[in-house]
Design an enzyme around this catalytic site. Sequence first.
Site, PDB file in Angstrom:
ATOM      1  CB  CYS A 113      81.161  19.385  47.065  1.00 56.38           C
ATOM      2  SG  CYS A 113      81.635  21.122  46.734  1.00 56.38           S
ATOM      3  CG  ASP A 160      83.241  21.389  50.027  1.00 59.59           C
ATOM      4  OD1 ASP A 160      81.899  20.610  50.729  1.00 59.59           O
ATOM      5  OD2 ASP A 160      83.595  20.640  49.530  1.00 59.59           O
ATOM      6  CB  CYS A 168      87.344  18.517  50.044  1.00 60.58           C
ATOM      7  SG  CYS A 168      88.141  19.045  48.236  1.00 60.58           S
ATOM      8  CB  CYS A 207      88.434  20.922  44.810  1.00 59.93           C
ATOM      9  SG  CYS A 207      87.396  19.342  44.902  1.00 59.93           S
TER      10      CYS A 207
HETATM   11 FE1  FES Z   1      83.863  20.566  47.724  1.00 65.44          FE
HETATM   12 FE2  FES Z   1      86.741  19.556  46.753  1.00 65.44          FE
HETATM   13  S1  FES Z   1      84.687  17.953  47.269  1.00 65.44           S
HETATM   14  S2  FES Z   1      85.353  22.104  47.409  1.00 65.44           S
END
Ligand code: FES
Length: 145
Positions: free
Chosen positions: A34, A36, A59, A103
Site C-alpha cells: 500500500c 504506507d 492506515c 497492515c
Molecule cells: Fe497500508 Fe494498512 S493499508 S498499512
Amino acid sequence: MLYSEKVMDHFRNPRNVGEIPDADGVGEVGNAKCGDIMKMYLKIDDGVITDVKFETFGCGSAIATSSMATELIKGKRVEEAIQLSNQAVVEALDGLPAYKLHCSVLAEEAVKAAVKDYYDKNGIAYDPDLLCGGDCESCHEHDEQ
Ligand code: FES
C-alpha cells in the site's frame, strides 16, 4: 462489527506515538502493498526496551497494530521483542479483517528493523534470520494476504 473494540480503541487513542530524539535504535519500513510507512524508535538500557515510540503514515489498522506492538514490547528484552509476530499482535487486538492483515506486518518489521539498527550501532553480533521473518520487503515482495 468489522473491527474489534480493541482495534477501535488503539486506533482512536494510539499509545506511544511520537519520536525519541536520542533513540538507541530506529527502524523504518514500508509496506510494498500500500506504500504506507512506519518508523519505530527504541530506547534500550542494558538490553531492555525502556521506551518505544512510533510514527506512521499508515492506515487505521497500521496505527492500531503499532500501538499494540509498542505496548507489548515495552519493558521487554530486545531478544523477546524480536520474537513478537504480527499474528500475536493481531490476537492481542482480538483480530483484524483478513484483508487488513498485511497492515500488521508493518509493526513487526519496524520493531525488527529498529533492533537491527541498535545491534549494528553497538557492534552486537546477531543471527540475521532472527531479524527477518522471511517475508520482509528487502527479501521478497509481499505476497501475503
Ligand atoms: Fe497500508 Fe494498512 S493499508 S498499512
